[in-house]
Design a protein around this motif. Structure first.
Motif, PDB file in Angstrom:
ATOM      1  N   ASP A 118      38.126  87.411  36.676  1.00  0.00           N
ATOM      2  CA  ASP A 118      38.426  88.568  35.826  1.00  0.00           C
ATOM      3  C   ASP A 118      39.470  89.478  36.473  1.00  0.00           C
ATOM      4  O   ASP A 118      39.337  90.703  36.482  1.00  0.00           O
ATOM      5  CB  ASP A 118      37.139  89.342  35.506  1.00  0.00           C
ATOM      6  CG  ASP A 118      36.104  88.478  34.811  1.00  0.00           C
ATOM      7  OD1 ASP A 118      36.512  87.666  33.948  1.00  0.00           O
ATOM      8  OD2 ASP A 118      34.912  88.595  35.141  1.00  0.00           O
ATOM      9  N   GLY A 119      40.497  88.855  37.076  1.00  0.00           N
ATOM     10  CA  GLY A 119      41.606  89.610  37.646  1.00  0.00           C
ATOM     11  C   GLY A 119      41.376  90.154  39.044  1.00  0.00           C
ATOM     12  O   GLY A 119      42.249  90.823  39.591  1.00  0.00           O
ATOM     13  N   GLU A 120      40.217  89.888  39.642  1.00  0.00           N
ATOM     14  CA  GLU A 120      39.915  90.386  40.991  1.00  0.00           C
ATOM     15  C   GLU A 120      39.620  89.210  41.915  1.00  0.00           C
ATOM     16  O   GLU A 120      39.069  88.204  41.485  1.00  0.00           O
ATOM     17  CB  GLU A 120      38.679  91.288  40.976  1.00  0.00           C
ATOM     18  CG  GLU A 120      38.843  92.579  40.232  1.00  0.00           C
ATOM     19  CD  GLU A 120      37.586  93.439  40.345  1.00  0.00           C
ATOM     20  OE1 GLU A 120      37.740  94.657  40.430  1.00  0.00           O
ATOM     21  OE2 GLU A 120      36.461  92.885  40.345  1.00  0.00           O
ATOM     22  N   TRP A 121      39.968  89.382  43.196  1.00  0.00           N
ATOM     23  CA  TRP A 121      39.592  88.388  44.194  1.00  0.00           C
ATOM     24  C   TRP A 121      38.117  88.561  44.536  1.00  0.00           C
ATOM     25  O   TRP A 121      37.671  89.670  44.814  1.00  0.00           O
ATOM     26  CB  TRP A 121      40.421  88.552  45.466  1.00  0.00           C
ATOM     27  CG  TRP A 121      41.828  88.100  45.337  1.00  0.00           C
ATOM     28  CD1 TRP A 121      42.935  88.899  45.290  1.00  0.00           C
ATOM     29  CD2 TRP A 121      42.299  86.766  45.242  1.00  0.00           C
ATOM     30  NE1 TRP A 121      44.060  88.123  45.169  1.00  0.00           N
ATOM     31  CE2 TRP A 121      43.706  86.810  45.141  1.00  0.00           C
ATOM     32  CE3 TRP A 121      41.671  85.516  45.236  1.00  0.00           C
ATOM     33  CZ2 TRP A 121      44.490  85.667  45.045  1.00  0.00           C
ATOM     34  CZ3 TRP A 121      42.457  84.376  45.132  1.00  0.00           C
ATOM     35  CH2 TRP A 121      43.845  84.452  45.034  1.00  0.00           C
ATOM     36  N   LYS A 122      37.374  87.451  44.514  1.00  0.00           N
ATOM     37  CA  LYS A 122      35.968  87.436  44.906  1.00  0.00           C
ATOM     38  C   LYS A 122      35.750  86.288  45.877  1.00  0.00           C
ATOM     39  O   LYS A 122      36.410  85.253  45.802  1.00  0.00           O
ATOM     40  CB  LYS A 122      35.046  87.246  43.691  1.00  0.00           C
ATOM     41  CG  LYS A 122      35.056  88.416  42.730  1.00  0.00           C
ATOM     42  CD  LYS A 122      34.402  89.630  43.347  1.00  0.00           C
ATOM     43  CE  LYS A 122      34.321  90.795  42.393  1.00  0.00           C
ATOM     44  NZ  LYS A 122      33.695  91.953  43.015  1.00  0.00           N
ATOM     45  N   VAL A 123      34.812  86.454  46.779  1.00  0.00           N
ATOM     46  CA  VAL A 123      34.441  85.373  47.691  1.00  0.00           C
ATOM     47  C   VAL A 123      33.542  84.411  46.919  1.00  0.00           C
ATOM     48  O   VAL A 123      32.519  84.819  46.371  1.00  0.00           O
ATOM     49  CB  VAL A 123      33.702  85.913  48.932  1.00  0.00           C
ATOM     50  CG1 VAL A 123      33.231  84.772  49.822  1.00  0.00           C
ATOM     51  CG2 VAL A 123      34.587  86.884  49.709  1.00  0.00           C
TER      52      VAL A 123
END
Length: 150
Positions: A118-123
């Protein structure tokens, strides 16, 4: 994807590792994916999958740590595309472990995989273990008590 966007998330990630060493899993939990395929392999347990299991594992880890910090994260490799990235690092930390009042140091070899959600970097995956120096193959062998001596 702006490189600075990923740089900022990696900096936040390093701050979250420091928070874990202080006994606070909140920042780390916020950076991890909320999807069911998220995975985590800590040095104190087997690999796990799923958001709920990952949160429980972080709670187990931080229950054993306090008054700590990440001293440095030595970058070994970093690869990024528009949708995924990974870093391989040697993390050097210190803190108080368990009921001890003495500060201890530890180093971890870590691989962290980030993805756009959703447009964000996540681990979406982290693996960390204590192998930070060369060692002989025999060091990984299990002793098989059922094996015959000859």
């Amino acid at each position: 994807m702006a490189a600075s966007d990923l740089d900022q998330v990696i900096e936040e990630y390093h701050q979250a590792i420091s928070a874990v060493a202080r006994g606070d899993a909140g920042p780390q939990k916020r950076l991890f994916s909320r999807r069911d395929d998220v995975t985590l392999a800590t040095p104190i347990g087997p690999p796990i999958r799923g958001r709920h299991a990952v949160e429980e594992a972080f709670d187990r880890v931080v229950a054993q740590l306090r008054d700590g910090e990440l001293l440095s994260a030595e970058n070994i490799s970093r690869v990024a595309t528009d949708e995924m990235a990974y870093i391989v690092e040697l993390e050097h930390s210190r803190g108080k472990v368990g009921g001890s009042e003495e500060t201890a140091s530890w180093s971890l070899r870590s691989t962290t995989v980030f993805r756009r959600e959703d447009g964000e970097w996540k681990v979406c995956h982290r693996h960390a273990d204590t192998v930070t120096e060369s060692r002989p193959m025999a060091s990984i062998l299990h002793r098989d008590s059922s094996a015959s001596d000859g």
